[in-house]
Design a protein around this motif. Structure first.
Motif, PDB file in Angstrom:
ATOM      1  N   THR A  50       0.849  -1.309  -0.053  1.00  0.00           N
ATOM      2  CA  THR A  50      -0.030   0.040  -0.136  1.00  0.00           C
ATOM      3  C   THR A  50       0.844   1.287   0.169  1.00  0.00           C
ATOM      4  O   THR A  50       1.946   1.220   0.565  1.00  0.00           O
ATOM      5  CB  THR A  50      -0.775  -0.020   1.186  1.00  0.00           C
ATOM      6  N   VAL A  51       0.421   2.377  -0.646  1.00  0.00           N
ATOM      7  CA  VAL A  51       0.882   3.468  -0.526  1.00  0.00           C
ATOM      8  C   VAL A  51      -0.192   4.742  -0.151  1.00  0.00           C
ATOM      9  O   VAL A  51      -1.240   4.341  -0.803  1.00  0.00           O
ATOM     10  CB  VAL A  51       1.434   3.928  -2.165  1.00  0.00           C
ATOM     11  N   GLY A  52       0.383   5.615   0.477  1.00  0.00           N
ATOM     12  CA  GLY A  52      -0.840   6.646   0.756  1.00  0.00           C
ATOM     13  C   GLY A  52      -0.340   7.850   0.881  1.00  0.00           C
ATOM     14  O   GLY A  52       0.951   8.088   1.021  1.00  0.00           O
ATOM     15  N   PHE A  69       3.990   3.939   3.443  1.00  0.00           N
ATOM     16  CA  PHE A  69       4.104   2.812   2.589  1.00  0.00           C
ATOM     17  C   PHE A  69       3.771   1.546   3.735  1.00  0.00           C
ATOM     18  O   PHE A  69       3.976   1.987   4.856  1.00  0.00           O
ATOM     19  CB  PHE A  69       5.755   2.626   2.138  1.00  0.00           C
ATOM     20  N   GLY A  70       3.133   0.741   3.337  1.00  0.00           N
ATOM     21  CA  GLY A  70       2.769  -0.448   4.110  1.00  0.00           C
ATOM     22  C   GLY A  70       2.849  -1.793   3.060  1.00  0.00           C
ATOM     23  O   GLY A  70       2.686  -1.802   2.009  1.00  0.00           O
ATOM     24  N   ALA A  71       2.916  -2.747   3.849  1.00  0.00           N
ATOM     25  CA  ALA A  71       2.807  -4.330   3.126  1.00  0.00           C
ATOM     26  C   ALA A  71       2.024  -5.367   4.108  1.00  0.00           C
ATOM     27  O   ALA A  71       2.254  -5.139   5.479  1.00  0.00           O
ATOM     28  CB  ALA A  71       4.100  -4.526   2.815  1.00  0.00           C
ATOM     29  N   SER A  72       1.376  -6.090   3.634  1.00  0.00           N
ATOM     30  CA  SER A  72       1.037  -7.162   4.582  1.00  0.00           C
ATOM     31  C   SER A  72       0.974  -8.600   3.480  1.00  0.00           C
ATOM     32  O   SER A  72       1.065  -8.374   2.477  1.00  0.00           O
ATOM     33  CB  SER A  72      -0.347  -6.985   5.212  1.00  0.00           C
ATOM     34  N   GLY A  73       1.021  -9.684   4.164  1.00  0.00           N
ATOM     35  CA  GLY A  73       1.171 -11.009   3.409  1.00  0.00           C
ATOM     36  C   GLY A  73       0.245 -12.037   4.106  1.00  0.00           C
ATOM     37  O   GLY A  73      -0.049 -11.936   5.411  1.00  0.00           O
ATOM     38  N   ALA A  74       0.327 -13.229   3.369  1.00  0.00           N
ATOM     39  CA  ALA A  74      -0.422 -14.316   4.070  1.00  0.00           C
ATOM     40  C   ALA A  74       0.247 -15.457   3.235  1.00  0.00           C
ATOM     41  O   ALA A  74       0.403 -15.633   2.259  1.00  0.00           O
ATOM     42  CB  ALA A  74      -1.807 -14.332   3.897  1.00  0.00           C
ATOM     43  N   LEU A  75       0.976 -16.707   3.990  1.00  0.00           N
ATOM     44  CA  LEU A  75       1.318 -17.662   3.623  1.00  0.00           C
ATOM     45  C   LEU A  75       0.543 -18.676   4.555  1.00  0.00           C
ATOM     46  O   LEU A  75       0.652 -18.824   5.645  1.00  0.00           O
ATOM     47  CB  LEU A  75       2.755 -17.753   3.713  1.00  0.00           C
ATOM     48  N   ASN A  76      -0.221 -19.699   3.817  1.00  0.00           N
ATOM     49  CA  ASN A  76      -1.027 -20.826   4.447  1.00  0.00           C
ATOM     50  C   ASN A  76      -0.818 -21.827   3.797  1.00  0.00           C
ATOM     51  O   ASN A  76      -0.656 -21.983   2.480  1.00  0.00           O
ATOM     52  CB  ASN A  76      -2.592 -20.403   4.627  1.00  0.00           C
ATOM     53  N   GLY A  77      -0.998 -23.180   4.272  1.00  0.00           N
ATOM     54  CA  GLY A  77      -0.950 -24.352   3.671  1.00  0.00           C
ATOM     55  C   GLY A  77      -1.090 -25.629   4.532  1.00  0.00           C
ATOM     56  O   GLY A  77      -1.525 -25.273   5.643  1.00  0.00           O
ATOM     57  N   TYR A  78      -0.773 -26.815   3.921  1.00  0.00           N
ATOM     58  CA  TYR A  78      -0.952 -27.895   4.962  1.00  0.00           C
ATOM     59  C   TYR A  78       0.320 -28.870   4.383  1.00  0.00           C
ATOM     60  O   TYR A  78       1.023 -28.879   3.320  1.00  0.00           O
ATOM     61  CB  TYR A  78      -2.116 -28.434   4.851  1.00  0.00           C
ATOM     62  N   TYR A  79       0.809 -29.818   5.150  1.00  0.00           N
ATOM     63  CA  TYR A  79       1.515 -30.889   5.048  1.00  0.00           C
ATOM     64  C   TYR A  79       0.875 -32.262   4.939  1.00  0.00           C
ATOM     65  O   TYR A  79      -0.018 -32.652   6.060  1.00  0.00           O
ATOM     66  CB  TYR A  79       2.784 -31.158   5.816  1.00  0.00           C
ATOM     67  N   TYR A  80       1.004 -33.102   4.011  1.00  0.00           N
ATOM     68  CA  TYR A  80       0.479 -34.245   3.888  1.00  0.00           C
ATOM     69  C   TYR A  80      -1.057 -34.313   3.590  1.00  0.00           C
ATOM     70  O   TYR A  80      -1.766 -34.707   2.615  1.00  0.00           O
ATOM     71  CB  TYR A  80       0.612 -35.410   4.809  1.00  0.00           C
ATOM     72  N   ASN A  81      -1.782 -33.755   4.573  1.00  0.00           N
ATOM     73  CA  ASN A  81      -3.348 -33.694   4.414  1.00  0.00           C
ATOM     74  C   ASN A  81      -3.648 -32.490   5.320  1.00  0.00           C
ATOM     75  O   ASN A  81      -3.112 -32.489   6.458  1.00  0.00           O
ATOM     76  CB  ASN A  81      -4.028 -34.834   4.992  1.00  0.00           C
ATOM     77  N   PRO A  82      -4.556 -31.684   5.158  1.00  0.00           N
ATOM     78  CA  PRO A  82      -5.035 -30.562   5.844  1.00  0.00           C
ATOM     79  C   PRO A  82      -5.334 -30.896   7.507  1.00  0.00           C
ATOM     80  O   PRO A  82      -5.072 -30.135   8.456  1.00  0.00           O
ATOM     81  CB  PRO A  82      -6.404 -29.824   5.122  1.00  0.00           C
ATOM     82  N   ASN A  83      -5.857 -32.148   7.807  1.00  0.00           N
ATOM     83  CA  ASN A  83      -6.216 -32.727   9.053  1.00  0.00           C
ATOM     84  C   ASN A  83      -4.725 -33.095   9.770  1.00  0.00           C
ATOM     85  O   ASN A  83      -5.022 -33.345  10.882  1.00  0.00           O
ATOM     86  CB  ASN A  83      -7.214 -33.766   8.911  1.00  0.00           C
ATOM     87  N   THR A  90       1.186 -14.745   8.768  1.00  0.00           N
ATOM     88  CA  THR A  90       0.958 -13.420   8.541  1.00  0.00           C
ATOM     89  C   THR A  90       1.731 -12.350   8.788  1.00  0.00           C
ATOM     90  O   THR A  90       1.453 -11.764   9.859  1.00  0.00           O
ATOM     91  CB  THR A  90      -0.784 -13.003   8.638  1.00  0.00           C
ATOM     92  N   PRO A  91       2.873 -11.964   8.043  1.00  0.00           N
ATOM     93  CA  PRO A  91       3.558 -10.755   8.412  1.00  0.00           C
ATOM     94  C   PRO A  91       2.904  -9.540   7.895  1.00  0.00           C
ATOM     95  O   PRO A  91       2.057  -9.301   6.934  1.00  0.00           O
ATOM     96  CB  PRO A  91       4.805 -11.011   7.719  1.00  0.00           C
ATOM     97  N   TYR A  92       3.231  -8.273   8.513  1.00  0.00           N
ATOM     98  CA  TYR A  92       2.638  -7.058   8.054  1.00  0.00           C
ATOM     99  C   TYR A  92       3.588  -6.005   8.477  1.00  0.00           C
ATOM    100  O   TYR A  92       4.486  -6.193   9.392  1.00  0.00           O
ATOM    101  CB  TYR A  92       1.287  -6.672   8.784  1.00  0.00           C
ATOM    102  N   TYR A  93       3.545  -5.020   7.678  1.00  0.00           N
ATOM    103  CA  TYR A  93       4.570  -3.561   8.055  1.00  0.00           C
ATOM    104  C   TYR A  93       3.746  -2.521   7.889  1.00  0.00           C
ATOM    105  O   TYR A  93       3.087  -2.223   6.889  1.00  0.00           O
ATOM    106  CB  TYR A  93       5.750  -3.763   7.135  1.00  0.00           C
ATOM    107  N   ASN A  94       3.995  -1.624   8.742  1.00  0.00           N
ATOM    108  CA  ASN A  94       3.282  -0.114   8.572  1.00  0.00           C
ATOM    109  C   ASN A  94       1.817  -0.203   8.561  1.00  0.00           C
ATOM    110  O   ASN A  94       1.572   0.558   7.399  1.00  0.00           O
ATOM    111  CB  ASN A  94       4.367   0.686   7.626  1.00  0.00           C
ATOM    112  N   GLN A  95       1.129  -0.871   9.099  1.00  0.00           N
ATOM    113  CA  GLN A  95      -0.330  -1.131   8.896  1.00  0.00           C
ATOM    114  C   GLN A  95      -0.918  -0.049   9.843  1.00  0.00           C
ATOM    115  O   GLN A  95      -0.530  -0.129  10.823  1.00  0.00           O
ATOM    116  CB  GLN A  95      -0.812  -2.550   9.033  1.00  0.00           C
ATOM    117  N   SER A  96      -1.928   0.551   9.351  1.00  0.00           N
ATOM    118  CA  SER A  96      -2.777   1.520  10.235  1.00  0.00           C
ATOM    119  C   SER A  96      -4.210   1.114  10.446  1.00  0.00           C
ATOM    120  O   SER A  96      -4.996   1.405   9.275  1.00  0.00           O
ATOM    121  CB  SER A  96      -2.457   2.829   9.954  1.00  0.00           C
TER     122      SER A  96
END
Length: 185
Positions: A50-52, A69-83, A90-96
């Motif tokens: 983001t830019v403001g 300036f700001g940034a946010s992200g998301a990484l999700n997943g699973y190994y073998y089976n979600p269960n 979820t990292p984030y930088y300079n969020q308001s």
């Protein structure tokens, strides 16, 4: 004549640079990724940059302008089976944001991560970690010095349960939290 050609070449370079940034900003919201590492690990990732701009002016206060300036992200997943094992980072930088995702009103940065193990089994568990840094900024109160409030916190949680039909639920929850706040002038 040569000087005029140089000025024209510089203007073309600036225009090309601006068009390039506009193209990047138009395509960026569409960017996300799905990755498979090996046969058993599946991940999805996405992010937001983001830019403001902010500007203030008035009769009694000096004018000011700023670019944020700001940034946010998301990484999700699973190994073998979600269960079996699933995770979320979820990292984030300079969020308001004034909401429960960031627990902050202004200038928040940090990371939150969680993992769930054996969901759907008789022994489900989870672990989570978060680190948050918050800064409220500088206020211009008449007759007082400017000040900045800052705070940070982190926490680690582990939950595990034993779930058997017809038996009472047995759960273990372990939590460790730490917070620090300061006021600076």
């Amino acid at each position: 004549m040569i000087e005029l050609a140089r000025k024209g070449h510089g203007a073309v370079k600036k225009l090309g640079r601006k068009i390039g940034w506009v193209a990047v900003l138009m395509v960026a919201p569409l960017a996300s990724a799905q990755v498979q590492i090996g046969e058993n690990t599946h991940m999805n990732a996405g992010g937001l940059f983001t830019v403001g701009y902010a500007g203030d002016y008035g009769n009694e206060t000096p004018s000011s302008h700023g670019l944020n300036f700001g940034a946010s992200g998301a990484l999700n997943g699973y190994y073998y089976n979600p269960n079996f094992l699933n995770f979320n980072i979820t990292p984030y930088y300079n969020q308001s944001k004034a909401d429960s995702d960031y627990q902050s009103l202004t200038d928040a940065s940090g990371v939150a991560a969680s993992a769930n193990f054996f969901t759907g089994s008789h022994f489900p568990g989870s672990a989570s970690y978060h680190y948050d840094y918050n800064s409220t900024g500088t206020f211009g109160l008449i007759g007082t010095p400017n000040f900045t409030t800052q705070g940070n916190g982190q926490g680690f949680n582990i939950n595990w349960s034993a779930l058997f039909p017809g038996w009472p639920t047995l759960s273990e929850i372990s939590t460790r939290q730490r917070q620090r706040h300061s006021l600076r002038d």
